[in-house]
Design an enzyme around this catalytic site. Structure first.
Site, short mmCIF file in Angstrom:
data_model
loop_
_atom_site.label_atom_id
_atom_site.label_comp_id
_atom_site.label_asym_id
_atom_site.label_seq_id
_atom_site.Cartn_x
_atom_site.Cartn_y
_atom_site.Cartn_z
N CYS A 148 5.00 -0.41 2.01
CA CYS A 148 5.02 1.10 1.97
C CYS A 148 4.79 1.48 3.76
CB CYS A 148 3.61 1.76 1.43
SG CYS A 148 2.01 0.81 2.00
N LYS B 211 -6.20 -1.69 -8.34
CA LYS B 211 -6.08 -0.89 -7.48
C LYS B 211 -5.82 0.52 -8.20
CE LYS B 211 -3.46 0.02 -3.19
NZ LYS B 211 -2.38 -0.48 -2.43
N ARG C 255 -3.61 6.40 5.41
CA ARG C 255 -2.34 6.84 5.32
C ARG C 255 -1.96 7.40 6.75
NH1 ARG C 255 -1.82 9.02 -0.81
NH2 ARG C 255 -1.90 7.00 -1.74
N GLU D 244 -4.99 -5.76 -16.05
CA GLU D 244 -4.44 -6.11 -14.93
C GLU D 244 -5.00 -7.35 -14.02
OE1 GLU D 244 -2.20 -4.75 -12.91
OE2 GLU D 244 -1.65 -2.86 -13.73
N LYS E 197 -10.31 -2.04 -5.63
CA LYS E 197 -10.08 -0.94 -4.65
C LYS E 197 -9.95 0.29 -5.27
CE LYS E 197 -7.02 0.07 -0.90
NZ LYS E 197 -5.83 -0.20 -0.19
N TYR F 157 -14.19 -1.36 7.01
CA TYR F 157 -13.88 -0.92 8.55
C TYR F 157 -15.36 -1.05 9.31
CZ TYR F 157 -9.66 0.42 6.26
OH TYR F 157 -8.41 0.42 5.76
#
Length: 327
Positions: A123, A196, A206, A234, A249, A314
């Site tokens: 992406c 996800k 983004r 999944e 996530k 983060y």
């Protein structure tokens, strides 16, 4: 119940040492994975406006960042790349001289003790911003797999210790495992973005990764936030196809999913404390509305208590500093 019959639970809370003695869940620096954004160019250190304290770094500024991370005791980092040019198939993702490949190679030489995790997706590299190859507005699942395999193998050649495919294409773990094995990388584990969700919490990322889709959204390949049982399907597929870690996530709105996955599978579980979860706390802290350290550490404990073995966040450098201070 008489006075002699009730339970005195407070006996185990009478002092800091007593509380530490019986503490059930702890966060350590070994639990942390620090996401890093690397960009083309020189002398680039761009703070992400929606993520105070998070920077886009060129390779000449990456060195100091990686040394600081290691000195704080953090053992692993996750690289996201922002190329100078994009095209329809995301060539920069699988080029041997791509930005992530160069970041991995450089860091392996300069800070060899760090475990380097490569985000394996298209992406950030495609002109349309989607995680796979697009034809007539439709993401072609099966054609995308070949490009993802090329990306994973290229990252492994550069020195990645772990491949972390985040694309959510069906069959991506099987394809990447086969591709890595055939290229001689049988010992490189796959940290799969197995669960996800198509989440609104990704907004600040983004901006940081310059990876917003140029049309539509990602709801045809990322999961519906309303679905719980789908997470088992999944994760089961990814384990059967060769995944070594399972990522859930986002984290905070999905703690029930983390617990479900933990109860169902024995593989290490990774919670991704995503950009929106980071930015909300940072904004409130900068306005003086909350105690940032207390809030962040409570969040970390919540993810661990829900069943996460590892946390991508983060806040990793902040948490590492706070843990050092407390010790």
């Amino acid at each position: 119940m008489t006075m002699a019959e009730f339970q005195r639970h407070r006996r185990l809370r009478t002092s800091a040492n007593m509380r530490a003695l019986v503490r059930e869940t702890e966060v350590t620096v070994d639990d942390l994975i620090y996401p890093v954004f690397v960009v083309e160019g020189e002398n680039v250190r761009n703070e992400v406006s929606s993520m105070p304290g998070v920077f886009q770094l060129s390779l000449d500024n990456l060195s100091a960042e990686m040394k600081e991370v290691s000195e704080l005791g953090i053992k692993s980092v996750l690289f996201f790349g922002i190329p100078a040019e994009k095209d329809e198939v995301g060539t920069g993702a699988f080029h041997d001289h791509g930005i992530v490949q160069r970041a991995i190679s450089q860091t392996k030489q300069e800070v060899p003790e760090l475990l380097l995790i490569a985000d394996t997706c298209l992406c950030e590299y495609t002109s349309h911003g989607h995680c796979g190859i697009v034809h007539d507005g439709i993401i072609d699942n099966d054609e995308s797999l070949g490009y993802l395999v090329d990306t994973a193998v290229s990252q492994a050649k550069a020195g990645a210790d772990i491949i972390a495919p985040s694309n959510m294409m069906d069959g991506y773990v099987q394809a990447i495992r086969k591709g890595l094995d055939e290229a001689g990388f049988t010992n490189i584990p796959i940290m799969a973005y197995s669960v996800k969700y198509a989440s609104a919490f990704y907004g600040p990322f983004r901006e940081a990764a310059d990876g917003a889709p140029q049309f539509g959204d990602r709801k045809t390949y990322q999961m519906d936030p309303s679905n719980r049982r789908e997470a088992f399907r999944e994760a089961t597929s990814d384990i059967e196809e060769g995944a070594d870690f399972l990522i859930v996530k986002p984290a905070l709105a999905y703690l029930d999913i983390i617990r479900d996955v933990r109860n169902q599978f024995n593989a290490p579980i990774v919670a991704y404390n995503v950009s929106g979860e980071y930015s909300m706390v940072k904004a409130a802290a900068l306005n003086g509305w909350i105690d940032e350290k207390a809030i962040v550490m409570e969040k970390m404990i919540g993810m661990k208590r829900a069943g996460a073995d590892l946390i991508m966040t983060y806040f990793a450098k902040d948490v590492a500093r706070w843990l050092k201070e407390d010790n």
